[in-house]
Write an enzyme that holds these catalytic residues in place. Structure first.
Site, PDB file in Angstrom:
ATOM      1  N   ASP A   1       6.431  12.823  12.392  1.00 53.69           N
ATOM      2  CA  ASP A   1       6.452  12.654  11.030  1.00 53.69           C
ATOM      3  C   ASP A   1       4.994  12.953  10.387  1.00 53.69           C
ATOM      4  OD1 ASP A   1       7.666  12.040   8.731  1.00 53.69           O
ATOM      5  OD2 ASP A   1       7.304   9.815   8.679  1.00 53.69           O
TER       6      ASP A   1
ATOM      7  N   LEU B   1       0.883  -1.168  -0.029  1.00 53.47           N
ATOM      8  CA  LEU B   1      -0.091  -0.047  -0.081  1.00 53.47           C
ATOM      9  C   LEU B   1       0.758   1.182   0.182  1.00 53.47           C
ATOM     10  CD1 LEU B   1      -2.674  -1.028   2.618  1.00 53.47           C
ATOM     11  CD2 LEU B   1      -2.940  -1.082   0.225  1.00 53.47           C
TER      12      LEU B   1
ATOM     13  N   VAL C   1       3.826  -1.042   4.258  1.00 46.54           N
ATOM     14  CA  VAL C   1       2.485  -1.316   4.735  1.00 46.54           C
ATOM     15  C   VAL C   1       1.870  -2.145   3.596  1.00 46.54           C
ATOM     16  CG1 VAL C   1       0.214  -0.456   5.431  1.00 46.54           C
ATOM     17  CG2 VAL C   1       2.297   0.616   5.876  1.00 46.54           C
TER      18      VAL C   1
ATOM     19  N   LYS D   1       1.714  -3.508   8.793  1.00 42.79           N
ATOM     20  CA  LYS D   1       2.973  -2.795   8.582  1.00 42.79           C
ATOM     21  C   LYS D   1       4.155  -3.763   9.227  1.00 42.79           C
ATOM     22  CE  LYS D   1       4.770   1.785   9.470  1.00 42.79           C
ATOM     23  NZ  LYS D   1       4.640   2.129   8.178  1.00 42.79           N
TER      24      LYS D   1
ATOM     25  N   GLY E   1       8.797   1.507   7.651  1.00 38.72           N
ATOM     26  CA  GLY E   1       8.779   0.212   6.973  1.00 38.72           C
ATOM     27  C   GLY E   1       7.603   0.499   6.066  1.00 38.72           C
TER      28      GLY E   1
ATOM     29  N   GLY F   1       6.623   3.919   4.328  1.00 42.29           N
ATOM     30  CA  GLY F   1       7.218   5.140   5.310  1.00 42.29           C
ATOM     31  C   GLY F   1       8.310   4.820   5.910  1.00 42.29           C
TER      32      GLY F   1
END
Length: 367
Positions: A224, A108, A116, A130, A114, A111
Site C-alpha cells: 500500500d 491523525l 491513527v 494505530k 485502521g 488508513g
C-alpha cells in the site's frame, strides 16, 4: 566343659581348601567393610556439583523471567536490522493507551488497516497509536507477527515502540512524526515542498522499501505504497508507515493473495489479473508516487492515462512547462527531474519482470 572332636574333623579344619575358603571370606569381609567409605568420599563432591548446577539453572531462568516480565521487552536492533539487546519494545494495556490518547480523541489519519490517533504516554513521550480493524488473531499469533515488525529498524521507516493485544483490542504504538503525511504537502496549497525536499523524499522512500525487500531477515511486502503512508519528520525526511501489516512471506516465494491489497490508482496490474505478487508490485506503486512528487497532485484516478501523457511530454521536452507542479515556480534541478521521470516510467512497466528492484532504483536516483 569339653567338646569331643575327632582327628578326622581336626584335619579337615586345617586342610588347604578350608584355609583358602577362610582367606576368601576374610578378603570379602574386608572389601565390604571398605566400600561404604569410598562411596561416601565420592558422594559429597557429586552432590555439591549438582547443587551448584541447579542454582545456575534457576538463576538463568529468573534472569529471563525478569527481562520479559518486568521490562516487557522485545528486541532492539542495530543498523543492519539484527538483534542487539532486549530493550524498548513494550506491551501496553488498553487502559494505558486509552488514557494516553484521551479516549482516542485526536485522529491523525485513517488508513486501510485502521485509524491513527495522537497520544502522550506516562513518560510524556508523544506517540501515534494505530487502532487496527479486522484483526482476529489470538494474542500469541498477534505477538508473533508484531514482534517481526518491531525488529525492523531503518531511518526511513517509522519506528514501532510497542503494541496492545487485550481482548478484542489490537493496537500498535509508533513514534510520532511531526510533519504528517506527504499527500498534505503535495496535494494542498499549505506548506508546499520545494524540489530539494521532494527529491530527498523520493530517494529516502526508495531506501526504506529496498530495506524491506532485500535487507530484512524476512521479506516484507508493503502492498500500500502511497503518499498517505509516507510521513515527514521535523527535517522533512521521509518515513514509510504501515509496512508489514499485510503479509510476511518467505524470501524465495511468490504467491497470490486472497483479495486485492492496496489503494486504487496505486495497485499494480498483476493484482487485477491474479498473477503471483512479488516485490515488483510495490515498485509499481512507488512509480506512481514518483509521478505525483513531480506533478504535485493526486493522480490515482488518472493512472491509466498518466504514463502515456508523461512519456509524450518528455519526448516533446515539455516536462517543466506542462508536467512539473506549478507551485515550484520552475525552481527545479532539470537533471534530477529527468532522472525521477525516467525512473518512474521504468517502475510502472506492465511486465513485472521488466521493472527494476528497489535497490536498483536507489542507485538510479542517487547516481
Amino acid at each position: 566343659m569339653y567338646i569331643k572332636v575327632s582327628r578326622n574333623d581336626f584335619s579337615l579344619l586345617n586342610s588347604p581348601v578350608t584355609s583358602e575358603i577362610g582367606l576368601r571370606c576374610s578378603r570379602s569381609d574386608s572389601s565390604d567393610f571398605r566400600t561404604p567409605k569410598k562411596r561416601s568420599v565420592i558422594k559429597y563432591p557429586l552432590g555439591f556439583a549438582a547443587a551448584v548446577g541447579l542454582v545456575e539453572i534457576v538463576c538463568i531462568l529468573l534472569g529471563w523471567l525478569y527481562m520479559f516480565r518486568v521490562h516487557k521487552t522485545s528486541f532492539d536492533f542495530d543498523s543492519q536490522g539484527y538483534s542487539a539487546i532486549p530493550l524498548g519494545f513494550k506491551k501496553f494495556s488498553f487502559a494505558e493507551l486509552k488514557k494516553a490518547t484521551n479516549n482516542f480523541t485526536i485522529k491523525l489519519r485513517k488508513g486501510a488497516f485502521g485509524s491513527v490517533y495522537k497520544g502522550v504516554l506516562a513518560d510524556e513521550k508523544v506517540v501515534a497509536v494505530k487502532r487496527l480493524e479486522g484483526v482476529s488473531q489470538s494474542e500469541e499469533q498477534f505477538w508473533a507477527e508484531v514482534s517481526m515488525i518491531g525488529r525492523v529498524h531503518h531511518m526511513n521507516l517509522v519506528r514501532m515502540y510497542g503494541f496492545c493485544a487485550e481482548g478484542h483490542h489490537r493496537l500498535l504504538v509508533y513514534e510520532f512524526v511531526e510533519n504528517g503525511s506527504l499527500d498534505k504537502h503535495l496535494f494542498t496549497g499549505s506548506e508546499p515542498l520545494g524540489w530539494k525536499e521532494r527529491f530527498a523524499v523520493a530517494v529516502g522512500t526508495a531506501k526504506g522499501l529496498a530495506y524491506l525487500h532485500e535487507e530484512c531477515l524476512e521479506w516484507i511486502l508493503h502492498c500500500d505504497v502511497k503518499p498517505q503512508n509516507i510521513l515527514l519528520d521535523g527535517k522533512f525526511s521521509p518515513k514509510l508507515s504501515d509496512f508489514g501489516l499485510v503479509k510476511l512471506v518467505d524470501r524465495e516465494s511468490a504467491f497470490s493473495f486472497s483479495k486485492v491489497r492496496g489503494t486504487r490508482g496505486y495497485v499494480a496490474p498483476e493484482w487485477v489479473i491474479n498473477l503471483p505478487i512479488t516485490a515488483k508490485a510495490d515498485v509499481y506503486s512507488f512509480g506512481i508516487v514518483l509521478f505525483e512528487i513531480v506533478i504535485g497532485r493526486d493522480t490515482s484516478d488518472q493512472s491509466r492515462n498518466l504514463v502515456q501523457w508523461v512519456s509524450k511530454k518528455m519526448e516533446e521536452g515539455k516536462l517543466l512547462e506542462d508536467v512539473v507542479d506549478a507551485k515550484l515556480n520552475g525552481i527545479v534541478d532539470m537533471e534530477e527531474l529527468e532522472t525521477v521521470v525516467r525512473t518512474a516510467l521504468f517502475c510502472v512497466d506492465q511486465d513485472p519482470s521488466s521493472r527494476p528492484s528497489m535497490s536498483q532504483i536507489v542507485e538510479m536516483l542517487s547516481g
